[in-house]
Design an enzyme around this catalytic site. Structure first.
Site, PDB file in Angstrom:
ATOM      1  CG  HIS A   1      28.684   3.842  37.939  1.00 24.75           C
ATOM      2  ND1 HIS A   1      28.128   5.071  37.666  1.00 24.75           N
ATOM      3  CD2 HIS A   1      28.936   3.840  39.277  1.00 24.75           C
ATOM      4  CE1 HIS A   1      28.040   5.774  38.777  1.00 24.75           C
ATOM      5  NE2 HIS A   1      28.529   5.057  39.765  1.00 24.75           N
TER       6      HIS A   1
ATOM      7  CD  GLU B   1      27.261   5.935  34.203  1.00 26.01           C
ATOM      8  OE1 GLU B   1      27.719   5.387  35.222  1.00 26.01           O
ATOM      9  OE2 GLU B   1      27.591   7.074  33.830  1.00 26.01           O
TER      10      GLU B   1
ATOM     11  CB  SER C   1      29.154   7.412  41.722  1.00 27.23           C
ATOM     12  OG  SER C   1      28.064   6.586  42.055  1.00 27.23           O
TER      13      SER C   1
END
Length: 471
Positions: free
Chosen positions: A392, A302, A185
């Site tokens: 995610h 995600e 990320s």
């Protein structure tokens, strides 16, 4: 048993030893960013006398826990104190010329810490790697755009952590010519930004970008969060004005401004911005010409981390129309996604479009354009927790072979497949050691490694929707 001692360039540190692995925690790589050093580039750590105890993580960058539902999924580790610019090292006690992996945590550039339990480096050291993790400044302290301060201070911290690792890691049994940086990320964005800097590339042997945004924005756009904070506080949007406010108050004010943010309607976030010193070129463009092997990939779903299924159920085809107008999407996108996801709700399609735009499309665009070795993956294993599916950050527990960690269980449940963690973790280590993760480099949209209950190499998943986005 006496504590092991390593002599770094600034002084000696004592760690701990357990089952053939040594741990050295909270080693300063730069001076504490307090007083005049707030909103300034990092200064290398000053030398100290004697042996410094390195048995506990250092303080974390000022932040607050994740709010609401996301706070139930993502752990927050907050350690008070000023000496936040530290690294942590795990090493096999007999390490000599081992590959090195340097981890940068995620958290939207305003949360996260190397001290989060899932990021324990023991599994990497157990398997022969010298593992390093680093803190860097976040939020207002690290990514404010102010006229009297350097830009991208958090990136400058990460660069200093990399330089510290290169200068010192041989003392821990690591090979400074075999450093792989990796992150997820915002941590993946940090990795991309470091790769984009020509002066740092000689320090790198490889890089892994997990679900990381690749774009830096203009200073004008990146200035919006600091400008909003200054307006709410009634202070100048300058380093001088912000130094008059405590870091905790800046965090609290930012929380007030983002209290009602959603995936669709969010307050401007902290981002890296193009800058001659700290980020001379947008990583999305720079990575094309970087002659460093890279693994890059994303998770299938995600978007499902950020909002609950109930929130997605409220979104409609009309919401998509507004999104398409705002993002200037080509015609035919909705039709392509509907064909690919025939059973998806409008909210699920919107979530896929948003995350494809943010991370998947840029990753594939870069992989197609690069001439250096580039290995693409997709993490597809579906978590049974809160219908997260392959959301995610879910892959982190697998990469760290840490499915028994409380934070990993929170997202993946207690019955996640250990053989998948063993496989993914081993592939990351094999890449660090050989520059080859075990599947073919990406060429012509073929052979993406798809991590699932059965891991296999497949043609690029959902190539049709990515093509529709780029018409």
């Amino acid at each position: 048993m006496p504590h092991p001692v390593v002599h770094t360039e600034a002084g000696a540190v004592s760690g701990t030893r357990s089952e053939g692995i040594e741990h050295y925690l909270g080693i300063p790589y730069a001076e504490p960013p307090v007083g005049a050093r707030r909103f300034a580039l990092p200064e290398p750590a000053a030398a100290w006398e004697g042996v410094r105890e390195a048995t506990a993580f250092g303080p974390t960058s000022p932040q607050s826990p994740y709010p609401g539902e996301i706070g139930k999924l993502l752990p927050s580790t907050i350690i008070p104190g000023d000496d936040i610019l530290t690294v942590n090292v795990w090493r096999p006690e007999d390490a000599d010329g081992a590959a090195v992996m340097l981890w940068f945590h995620g958290g939207a550039l305003e949360r996260g810490a190397a001290a989060i339990s899932t990021y324990d480096g023991t599994p990497f050291a157990r398997d022969g790697v010298v593992f390093v993790s680093a803190n860097y400044r976040l939020g207002s302290e690290g990514f404010s755009v102010l006229p009297d301060a350097p830009r991208n201070i958090g990136l400058a911290d990460a660069a200093e952590a990399l330089r510290w690792t290169h200068r010192n890691i041989a003392r821990f049994g690591g090979d400074p010519s075999r450093i792989t940086i990796f992150g997820e990320s915002a941590g993946g964005a940090v990795v991309a930004a470091l790769l984009a800097r020509e002066d740092l590339r000689p320090l790198l042997a490889g890089a892994i970008i997990e679900s990381g945004p690749l774009d830096a924005t203009t200073p004008e756009r990146a200035a919006r969060p600091a400008r909003d904070i200054a307006r709410r506080l009634g202070v100048p949007a300058t380093a001088e004005g912000f130094r008059a406010v405590s870091p905790q108050r800046l965090v609290a004010t930012r929380d007030e401004l983002t209290a009602n943010s959603t995936l669709i309607k969010a307050a401007p976030g902290f981002t890296a911005s193009v800058d001659p010193t700290t980020l001379p070129e947008n990583p999305r463009r720079a990575l094309v010409d970087v002659d460093v092997p890279v693994i890059i990939g994303t998770n299938t779903d995600e978007y499902r981390l950020w909002d609950t299924p109930a929130a997605f159920a409220k979104l409609s085809r009309g919401t998509y129309a507004l999104l398409a107008l705002a993002k200037r999407l080509p015609r035919g996108v909705w039709r392509a996604y509907r064909a690919t996801f025939p059973d998806a709700s409008p909210g699920e399609i919107i979530g896929q479009v948003l995350t494809d735009l943010a991370v998947r499309q840029p990753a594939i665009e870069v992989a197609r354009a690069r001439s250096a070795s580039t290995f693409v993956y997709e993490f597809a294993w579906a978590s049974p927790v809160r219908d997260l599916r392959a959301a995610h950050a879910l892959e982190i527990g697998f990469v760290f072979d840490a499915l028994g960690d409380e934070g990993a269980i929170t997202m993946a449940g207690a019955a996640a497949p250990p053989e998948l963690a063993t496989r993914m973790h081993a592939d990351w280590i094999h890449f660090a050691e050989t520059r080859d993760p075990g599947w073919p480099a990406f060429r012509d949209d073929t052979l993406v490694r798809r991590y699932d209950t059965v891991t296999e190499d497949v043609p690029l998943p959902r190539a049709e929707v990515l093509a529709a986005l780029t018409r």
